[in-house]
Design a protein around this motif. Structure first.
Motif, PDB file in Angstrom:
ATOM      1  N   PHE A  93     -30.578  15.186  -1.103  1.00 50.82           N
ATOM      2  CA  PHE A  93     -31.297  14.838  -1.353  1.00 50.82           C
ATOM      3  C   PHE A  93     -31.005  13.334  -3.091  1.00 50.82           C
ATOM      4  N   LEU A 143     -30.062  19.299   3.915  1.00 53.15           N
ATOM      5  CA  LEU A 143     -30.882  18.805   3.620  1.00 53.15           C
ATOM      6  C   LEU A 143     -30.696  17.549   2.707  1.00 53.15           C
ATOM      7  N   TYR A 188     -26.985  14.292  -3.129  1.00 52.21           N
ATOM      8  CA  TYR A 188     -27.188  15.469  -3.600  1.00 52.21           C
ATOM      9  C   TYR A 188     -27.110  16.412  -1.900  1.00 52.21           C
ATOM     10  N   GLN A 241     -27.881  26.831   0.120  1.00 50.79           N
ATOM     11  CA  GLN A 241     -26.995  26.638  -0.203  1.00 50.79           C
ATOM     12  C   GLN A 241     -27.508  25.853  -2.379  1.00 50.79           C
ATOM     13  N   ASP A 242     -26.686  26.005  -3.012  1.00 52.77           N
ATOM     14  CA  ASP A 242     -27.605  25.558  -3.835  1.00 52.77           C
ATOM     15  C   ASP A 242     -27.089  23.565  -3.988  1.00 52.77           C
ATOM     16  N   PRO A 243     -27.725  22.646  -4.546  1.00 53.14           N
ATOM     17  CA  PRO A 243     -27.146  20.841  -3.875  1.00 53.14           C
ATOM     18  C   PRO A 243     -25.915  21.270  -4.401  1.00 53.14           C
ATOM     19  N   GLN A 260     -27.665  19.483   0.172  1.00 53.89           N
ATOM     20  CA  GLN A 260     -28.087  20.588   0.602  1.00 53.89           C
ATOM     21  C   GLN A 260     -28.085  21.615   1.170  1.00 53.89           C
TER      22      GLN A 260
END
Lengths: 114, 117
Positions: B90, B88, B35, B41-43, B37
């Motif tokens: 994930f 970021l 993911y 923001q949302d992932p 991000q």
């Protein structure tokens, strides 16, 4: 198409008071719903999930969520908030029987004041 | 309990450089998800692998590629980096359950923060 909505960007609550973080969803089949919490610069931590069964789901750290099919909601709740609960909370839905994708809501920042 | 391990934690690259992000899933987990991000923001789902084969693809740019190895760890390769790739990243893992009832939530790593300058 699957989607998740978190209508509140931010929720403020006093320590010791109950808290609710709202989530509504839209899915084409049976919903598989999740709540995750994200602390600053950290990964998302799993809190709880709803797959089938009881509408009230209990999770980590005293959190629970209520699945409401008629209102297509999955609100996160806690009877008594702690300052340490302050974080970003994401609601997510898995796509039907294809569990390779999670769709996340936009997140709600929870601020718990002492 | 063992968690998802991502390395490096932080990475700074210049535009047009390449980067490789690594993810080590929870032991016995055979499914890995990536993911992205962005700030505030949302992932966003990029790509996933089940049993070392790509299982689904999301909004992953053509400049990115990924694979899952025989030990189930995964690497995300990013080339021709752009400023907008700063985010970021994930990785999450789960116990795959293709074709059967879902019973394993995703467990996320702490992420790799990529900064492109």
């Amino acid at each position: 198409a699957q989607s998740v909505a978190q209508p509140e960007d931010q929720v403020n609550v006093a320590e010791g008071n109950p808290l609710t973080v709202k989530c509504t969803y839209s899915v084409s089949g049976n919903p598989y719903l999740f709540w995750y919490v994200q602390y600053p610069n950290r990964g998302l931590q799993f809190l709880l999930k709803y797959i089938t069964g009881d509408n009230l789901v209990k999770g980590s750290y005293g959190f629970e969520a209520e699945f409401n099919k008629s209102q297509t909601s999955f609100h996160l709740k806690k009877p008594s908030a702690l300052v340490s609960d302050s974080a970003l909370y994401f609601c997510a839905v898995a796509e039907g029987n294809n569990f390779n994708k999670f769709y996340f809501g936009s997140g709600t920042k929870l601020n718990v004041k002492p | 309990a063992a968690g998802v391990i991502q390395s490096p934690r932080h990475l700074i690259k210049e535009k047009r450089e390449t980067a490789t992000l690594k993810c080590y899933p929870i032991p016995r987990h055979d499914t890995v998800y990536w993911y992205q991000q962005g700030p505030g923001q949302d992932p966003q789902f990029l790509i996933s692998f089940y049993e070392k084969m790509q299982s689904d693809k999301g909004s992953i740019p053509d400049r990115f590629s990924a694979q899952q190895f025989s030990d189930y760890h995964s690497e995300l390769n990013m080339s021709s980096l752009e400023l907008g790739d700063s985010a970021l990243y994930f990785c999450a893992s789960s116990l795959g359950s293709r074709g059967s009832s879902y019973n394993s939530p995703l467990h996320f790593g702490n992420g790799t923060r990529l900064t492109v300058t």
